[in-house]
Design a protein around this motif. Structure first.
Motif, PDB file in Angstrom:
ATOM      1  N   VAL A 404       0.842  -1.198   0.000  1.00  0.00           N
ATOM      2  CA  VAL A 404       0.000   0.000   0.000  1.00  0.00           C
ATOM      3  C   VAL A 404       0.873   1.242   0.000  1.00  0.00           C
ATOM      4  N   CYS A 405       0.574   2.183  -0.885  1.00  0.00           N
ATOM      5  CA  CYS A 405       1.285   3.456  -0.904  1.00  0.00           C
ATOM      6  C   CYS A 405       0.591   4.425   0.055  1.00  0.00           C
ATOM      7  N   MET A 406       1.331   4.990   0.990  1.00  0.00           N
ATOM      8  CA  MET A 406       0.764   5.857   2.011  1.00  0.00           C
ATOM      9  C   MET A 406       0.278   7.171   1.393  1.00  0.00           C
ATOM     10  N   ILE A 487       8.546   0.913   4.153  1.00  0.00           N
ATOM     11  CA  ILE A 487       9.704   1.492   3.478  1.00  0.00           C
ATOM     12  C   ILE A 487       9.453   2.990   3.353  1.00  0.00           C
ATOM     13  N   ILE A 488      10.369   3.802   3.901  1.00  0.00           N
ATOM     14  CA  ILE A 488      10.221   5.256   3.857  1.00  0.00           C
ATOM     15  C   ILE A 488      11.380   5.834   3.038  1.00  0.00           C
ATOM     16  N   LYS A 523       0.125  -6.427   5.707  1.00  0.00           N
ATOM     17  CA  LYS A 523       0.307  -5.487   4.602  1.00  0.00           C
ATOM     18  C   LYS A 523       1.704  -4.894   4.679  1.00  0.00           C
ATOM     19  N   GLY A 524       2.167  -4.402   3.544  1.00  0.00           N
ATOM     20  CA  GLY A 524       3.385  -3.616   3.508  1.00  0.00           C
ATOM     21  C   GLY A 524       3.051  -2.202   3.075  1.00  0.00           C
ATOM     22  N   TYR A 525       3.801  -1.217   3.589  1.00  0.00           N
ATOM     23  CA  TYR A 525       3.500   0.177   3.284  1.00  0.00           C
ATOM     24  C   TYR A 525       4.731   0.858   2.688  1.00  0.00           C
ATOM     25  N   VAL A 526       4.464   1.776   1.765  1.00  0.00           N
ATOM     26  CA  VAL A 526       5.516   2.542   1.115  1.00  0.00           C
ATOM     27  C   VAL A 526       5.207   4.020   1.306  1.00  0.00           C
ATOM     28  N   GLY A 527       6.164   4.761   1.837  1.00  0.00           N
ATOM     29  CA  GLY A 527       5.953   6.185   2.058  1.00  0.00           C
ATOM     30  C   GLY A 527       7.206   6.985   1.769  1.00  0.00           C
ATOM     31  N   SER A 536       4.660   7.564  -5.340  1.00  0.00           N
ATOM     32  CA  SER A 536       3.387   6.924  -5.688  1.00  0.00           C
ATOM     33  C   SER A 536       3.287   6.690  -7.196  1.00  0.00           C
ATOM     34  N   ALA A 537       3.706   7.673  -7.983  1.00  0.00           N
ATOM     35  CA  ALA A 537       3.660   7.517  -9.438  1.00  0.00           C
ATOM     36  C   ALA A 537       4.577   6.393  -9.899  1.00  0.00           C
TER      37      ALA A 537
END
Length: 740
Positions: A404-406, A487-488, A523-527, A536-537
């Motif tokens: 999931v993209c934050m 992942i930030i 879930k995994g998150y990307v920010g 995000s793009a």
């Protein structure tokens, strides 16, 4: 018994079919040779010895019905050869590449008829079917199954010679040259399409053309296995224009099967290949990083598999090892494996290292090969496999935890356990880690230059919960299995060695895929801490297919009568056949030229070995060490290992310790390449001591190893001269220049 040599040795059963008795064999023939036929050991005699004895006055065949039938069959086979030879001679085909290849097919058929056993003859019904299939080749030419049709045609020899007046026999006699010409035309067309760079005319006219192999091998395979190794030794133009797949005749002579594991990061591609590797009698795993090779070895050892390790910096071999884990560059092409697993195959397009993946895929001698790759590499990998005429299956892998993209950026105050902060320089990692420490957080640190033992210690601290988060470069994206939830990205640009540029979508996706480890998080998150829309793009961008594979120069450069520098310079300028792109060999040219300029007189193999040793030739300290080691080796002296200056352990700085690690790696690599003696235990102990010192600095004394700009407070690069960052220096210099 070696295939293609059975006809040179005759068994007692075959002798009896020719009228021999056991007593005659014992009296008239030399002692038999015992050979394996199927699962049995049988007595055999050389064909030449048998024929010589049969021509002597001492031999009188025992004529039985079986012998008489065998003799009639042998005569029928000889009559069939006569019919085909008469038909071929009458055709008088004009000189052309197609006619020459057709003549080679004719020679192959006659050869196999001459050595055909009467027991392989087929009955009338099958003979008619096989002959009809042969005649059909005139209209469909070559293609799939042509070799089978021609081999079955040979099996009709007894029928053809026994029934010369039959309408079907007459039809064969009439159309035989035309059929072979059609087969040759189609085979040449397919060959030229597959290998447009090949000199087909020279290939077909080569001395000792392997015509007898034509019924069992394709024209392309014979070109790679027979022609290239012979011609390359005297033809510089052919050497530099060589199709990369033809550099590996041993692999081209095999029937290899590939399984392509296609999927994004954290989809279980490597795990799937590993399960098959564990069950194999022997095998090889190829990794992009030393750390991954070491983890793979540990996994196999824990599973009870005897496994060795081979990387550019260290080796771990024991008698009885059946498997090996290695970095891609260290693949030994001389070994045969049951199973090979090649990881991160999208690296095949990497400008500096891609050649190692190309070499492995084209050249590894394994019956079963598992390729683990990102989706953008699939089409290129399939193209390479098909060019080698190997078979393949594709297995697609999907993530088991959603990514999931934050929606909002995060800052230091919002960090959570399991976060990984990504920046793209070593100084960036160290400065961020120090910032976190000042805020009471204790992070793990990962970057490419860390010694393996230090990196492992940092990872284990994170796994045990001793550190809450990770600060890392993009080294984290290449297969490191850590329990990361988010992942930030701290920045969206990186310096790639040439320029500072925006991150590519495939780079973002590779790193982001490390979030949400299966079995630990739902879930995994990307920010990001800035420029979140760009991340995000990139996450939603479809990565275009990889267009080319990087290829290195051929090992054949050592076999011809050419100067190594001349070959490499010409090779570097030649365009590569599609879909390949040539490795830039400027580094090899530079090192070999320096060796010669300094008076070293090495042969081609030694020069190439020296130029292939992995080290950063732009670092003066390493260059000086390299030439000192080469000089000691040429003098026959075992050189002393590099040593740190004599100081207290806590006085060594992080840059000094890391440079000493690089020196020890170079010392070890030179020892392996040149064969001089080293104290492996002492080398291991010093590496371990340095790794421990670096880990202590990272955990407790990092601030004292980072210098900060005295104006803006930004962290300075570790080898930076002066007390101001570049930006403040320019600003400060401008103020001083225009101050009244």
């Amino acid at each position: 018994m070696a295939k293609g040599r059975e006809h040179k040795f005759w068994t007692m059963g075959l002798l009896q079919s020719r009228g021999w008795t056991r007593e005659q064999a014992q009296t008239l023939l030399p002692a038999p040779t015992y050979r394996t036929v199927g699962a049995r050991r049988v007595r055999t005699w050389r064909r030449e010895d048998v024929l010589r004895a049969e021509a002597s006055d001492s031999f009188t065949p025992v004529i039985t019905d079986a012998v008489r039938a065998a003799q009639q069959a042998e005569q029928a086979i000889e009559d069939a050869r006569t019919i085909l030879q008469k038909s071929w001679s009458a055709a008088a085909l004009p000189e052309s590449d197609e006619a020459i290849l057709a003549r080679h097919y004719h020679s192959a058929i006659c050869h196999h008829l001459r050595h055909m056993s009467p027991s392989n003859a087929v009955r009338t019904g099958k003979a008619s079917s096989y002959l009809a299939a042969f005649l059909s080749l005139e209209h469909r030419g070559a293609g799939e199954g042509t070799g089978d049709v021609l081999r079955r045609f040979v099996m009709t020899g007894v029928w053809l010679g026994s029934n010369p007046a039959a309408p079907l026999s007459k039809r064969i006699e009439e159309r035989y040259p035309a059929v072979l010409l059609a087969v040759a035309g189609r085979a040449l067309s397919e060959f030229r399409t597959a290998q447009p760079e090949a000199d087909a005319a020279d290939f077909l006219r080569m001395p000792r053309f392997p015509a007898t192999e034509l019924l069992g091998q394709s024209l392309g395979r014979l070109y790679s296995v027979v022609y290239i190794p012979r011609a390359i030794r005297s033809n510089l133009e052919l050497l530099v224009a060589l199709n990369p797949k033809d550099e590996y005749p041993a692999a081209r002579a095999m029937r290899r099967h590939f399984i392509l594991h296609i999927g994004g990061t954290n989809t279980g591609k490597t795990y799937a290949g590993f399960q098959r590797l564990k069950k194999a009698k022997n095998g090889v795993y190829l990794a992009p990083l030393r750390l991954l090779a070491m983890e793979a070895q540990e996994t196999l050892l824990n599973a009870g598999v005897a496994c060795a390790l081979c990387t550019g910096e260290e080796e771990d071999w024991e008698d009885g090892d059946t498997h090996i884990c290695a970095t891609a560059e260290k693949l030994d092409l001389s070994l045969n494996y049951e199973v090979a697993v090649i990881d991160e195959c999208q690296m095949i397009a990497d400008p500096q290292r891609g050649y190692a993946w190309t070499r492995a895929i084209l050249g590894v001698c394994a019956k079963e090969i598992h390729l683990c790759a990102a989706p953008e590499a699939k089409d290129l990998l399939v193209r390479l496999i098909e060019s080698c005429r190997d078979s393949y299956d594709i297995v697609r892998h999907q993530r088991k935890t959603p990514l999931v993209c934050m929606e909002r950026t995060v800052d230091y105050d919002q960090l959570q356990p399991g976060d990984a902060l990504i920046t793209f320089s070593k100084i960036g990692v160290l400065s961020v880690a120090e910032d976190l420490r000042q805020r009471g957080l204790r992070p793990a640190i990962i970057y490419g230059a860390l010694p393996y033992a230090t990196r492992r210690a940092q990872m284990e601290g994170f796994l045990r919960g001793q550190t809450r988060c990770v600060v890392s470069t993009d080294a984290i994206g290449m297969g490191l299995n850590l329990p990361i939830r988010r992942i930030i990205f701290m920045e969206t640009e990186k310096f790639d060695g040439i320029e500072r540029r925006p991150l590519r979508p495939e780079e973002v996706q590779q790193i982001a895929g490390r979030a949400g480890r299966y079995g630990m998080y739902d879930k995994g998150y990307v920010g990001a801490m800035q420029n979140l829309p760009e991340i995000s793009a990139a996450m939603h961008t479809v990565v275009p297919p990889i267009q080319y594979a990087v290829t290195g120069f051929s090992d054949y450069v050592l076999e011809g009568p050419f100067d190594l520098l001349e070959v490499l310079e010409v090779w570097n300028k030649m365009p590569a056949p599609k879909p390949y792109r040539r490795l830039d060999v400027s580094r090899y040219l530079t090192i070999i030229s320096r060796l010669r300029d300094q008076g070293f007189r090495l042969d081609k193999a030694q020069e190439l070995r020296a130029a292939s040793i992995p080290y950063d030739e732009t670092e003066d300290a390493l260059n000086q060490l390299f030439f000192r080691l080469v000089q000691a080796w040429t003098l026959g002296v075992d050189p002393e290992p590099p040593a740190l200056s004599d100081r207290r352990p806590d006085e060594y700085t992080l840059p000094e310790l890391e440079q000493q690690c690089r020196k020890l790696d170079l010392y070890y690599s030179c020892a392996r390449s040149f064969g001089f003696e080293i104290d492996a235990d002492a080398l291991y102990d010093e590496r371990a001591w340095i790794a421990e010192r670096i880990n202590t600095i990272l955990l407790h004394n990092l601030r004292n190893n980072i210098r900060f700009c005295r104006i803006c407070g930004a962290a300075l690069p570790l080898h930076h001269q002066g007390s101001l960052c570049s930006k403040c220096f320019r600003s400060h210099a401008g103020v001083r220049r225009f101050r009244p």
